[in-house]
Design an enzyme around this catalytic site. Structure first.
Site, mmCIF file in Angstrom:
data_model
loop_
_atom_site.group_PDB
_atom_site.id
_atom_site.type_symbol
_atom_site.label_atom_id
_atom_site.label_comp_id
_atom_site.label_asym_id
_atom_site.label_seq_id
_atom_site.Cartn_x
_atom_site.Cartn_y
_atom_site.Cartn_z
ATOM 1 N N GLY A 96 0.667 -1.296 -0.190
ATOM 2 C CA GLY A 96 -0.059 -0.130 -0.086
ATOM 3 C C GLY A 96 0.822 1.315 0.210
ATOM 4 O O GLY A 96 0.196 2.311 -0.209
ATOM 5 N N GLY A 151 3.430 1.732 -1.842
ATOM 6 C CA GLY A 151 4.605 1.989 -3.159
ATOM 7 C C GLY A 151 5.836 1.452 -2.884
ATOM 8 O O GLY A 151 6.714 2.262 -3.646
ATOM 9 N N SER A 180 7.413 -1.095 -3.879
ATOM 10 C CA SER A 180 8.046 -1.623 -4.714
ATOM 11 C C SER A 180 8.403 -0.365 -6.077
ATOM 12 O O SER A 180 9.209 -0.070 -6.635
ATOM 13 C CB SER A 180 7.299 -2.632 -5.645
ATOM 14 O OG SER A 180 5.730 -2.323 -6.054
ATOM 15 N N ALA A 237 8.835 2.680 -5.575
ATOM 16 C CA ALA A 237 9.855 3.561 -4.919
ATOM 17 C C ALA A 237 11.265 2.777 -5.100
ATOM 18 O O ALA A 237 12.215 3.544 -5.396
ATOM 19 C CB ALA A 237 9.775 3.836 -3.261
ATOM 20 N N ASP A 288 2.109 3.967 -9.158
ATOM 21 C CA ASP A 288 3.148 3.869 -8.015
ATOM 22 C C ASP A 288 4.638 4.509 -8.635
ATOM 23 O O ASP A 288 5.131 5.471 -7.856
ATOM 24 C CB ASP A 288 3.445 2.574 -7.502
ATOM 25 C CG ASP A 288 2.242 2.111 -6.532
ATOM 26 O OD1 ASP A 288 1.259 2.738 -6.666
ATOM 27 O OD2 ASP A 288 2.284 0.996 -5.944
#
Ligand code: PMV
Length: 316
Positions: A96, A98, A100, A102, A143
């Site tokens: 939730g 983000g 991955s 980031a 994301d």
């Protein structure tokens, strides 16, 4: 020996998770927590992942992470077996937030610097999007866009593989959010598939929900641009009600949403995939401590964060 380091913020979806998959606009924002990535030329591949995590997150995502790195290096025309990668930072890797997106943005920017590729921010975002495919079969791209551009992002997924519309927003709002964490790692691919199956069973219900969401997303944009805190809060509540209707909330999220509102939050909703993961509550300076402790009172972890943070950047 050279080594490049970059960092990128995590994100929270303020409006439109799940609806974004069906081509409706979503609004997300970069948070203060960041993931850093060091990339160094090496004789063989190695990965050290020192990110703090929700217990079990990194083990669960390990296979997807390896695939993601392979995809990104391929997209950059590089050989992943000749790179050594180290991840760190203070963004807690959890569903939730983000995590991955980031890490993909940070790895792409660090590899760009280390191998002297000269990629633009937009191209780094494209590489990070390739990386997101290793985690979710068909990511929306929200994301990685948030981690790359920072601030507030208005996002609309492109039709059947076409380019997505990504617009950094005017909002300079520096309000605070309390994040409540169920501690449950949700499976985005599975929850997205479940929603789709449900929609195929009951088109009429989903048509109505989609229509309501479309109206709401336009109002949310106006409220954010105008820094209308009460409006944003009310719309977060409405968005949460729709997410509940499409079956992506859960008992733990409902408890935290209810506790937040009871403690004076202006609005509260689940954020991201749902069925675990995170919820967010919009707070003022006067209510933030009270809301954070009300969430803790339900037995879950909470954290206060500023939003609208800076996007990916090379540190050295
Ligand atoms: O759980 P998160 O923060 O990765 O968000 C998933 C958002 C979805 O709309 C459910 C899926 C997507 O790819 O946009």
């Amino acid at each position: 020996m050279s080594v490049a380091k970059a960092s990128a913020p995590g994100k929270l979806i303020l409006f439109g998770e799940h609806f974004v998959v069906y081509g409706m606009p979503a609004i997300a924002t970069a948070v203060e927590g960041r993931t850093s990535a060091e990339v160094r030329r090496a004789d063989r591949y190695s990965l050290v992942d020192d990110r703090p995590e929700t217990p079990g997150y990194k083990r669960e995502k390990g296979g997807q992470q390896a695939e993601s790195i392979k995809l990104m290096f391929k997209a950059m025309g590089l050989d992943a077996s000749k790179a050594s990668i180290a991840l760190g930072g203070d963004l807690v890797a959890a569903s939730g937030v983000g995590a991955s997106g980031a890490s993909c943005a940070a790895i792409a920017a660090a590899a760009n610097a280390e191998f002297g590729l000269g990629l633009s921010r937009e191209e780094i975002n494209d590489v990070a999007y390739e990386g997101e495919k290793g985690y979710h079969g068909t990511p929306s791209g929200i994301d990685n866009s948030c981690s790359t551009w920072g601030g507030f992002i208005w996002f609309k997924k492109g039709d059947s593989g076409g380019k997505s519309e990504i617009r950094p927003m005017e909002s300079k709002g520096r309000f605070s959010i309390v994040v409540g964490n169920t501690g449950i790692t949700s499976n985005t691919t599975k929850v997205v598939e479940d929603v789709k199956a449900q929609m195929e069973r009951d088109r009429a219900k989903f048509d109505r929900i989609f229509e309501e969401y479309l109206r709401m997303s336009g109002e949310a944009r106006t409220a954010l641009d105008g820094n209308d805190l009460h409006g944003i809060g009310r719309l977060m509540n409405e968005n949460h009600a729709l997410l509940r209707e499409i079956g992506v909330s859960c008992k733990e999220l409902e408890e935290m949403v209810e506790a937040s509102i009871g403690a004076g939050a202006l609005g509260a909703k689940l954020t991201g995939t749902g069925r675990g993961g995170l919820m967010i509550a919009l707070v003022t300076d006067d209510t933030k401590a009270k809301v954070a402790s009300a969430i803790k009172g339900t037995g879950f972890k909470s954290e206060i964060t500023g939003i609208g943070a800076e996007g990916v950047k090379v540190i050295r």
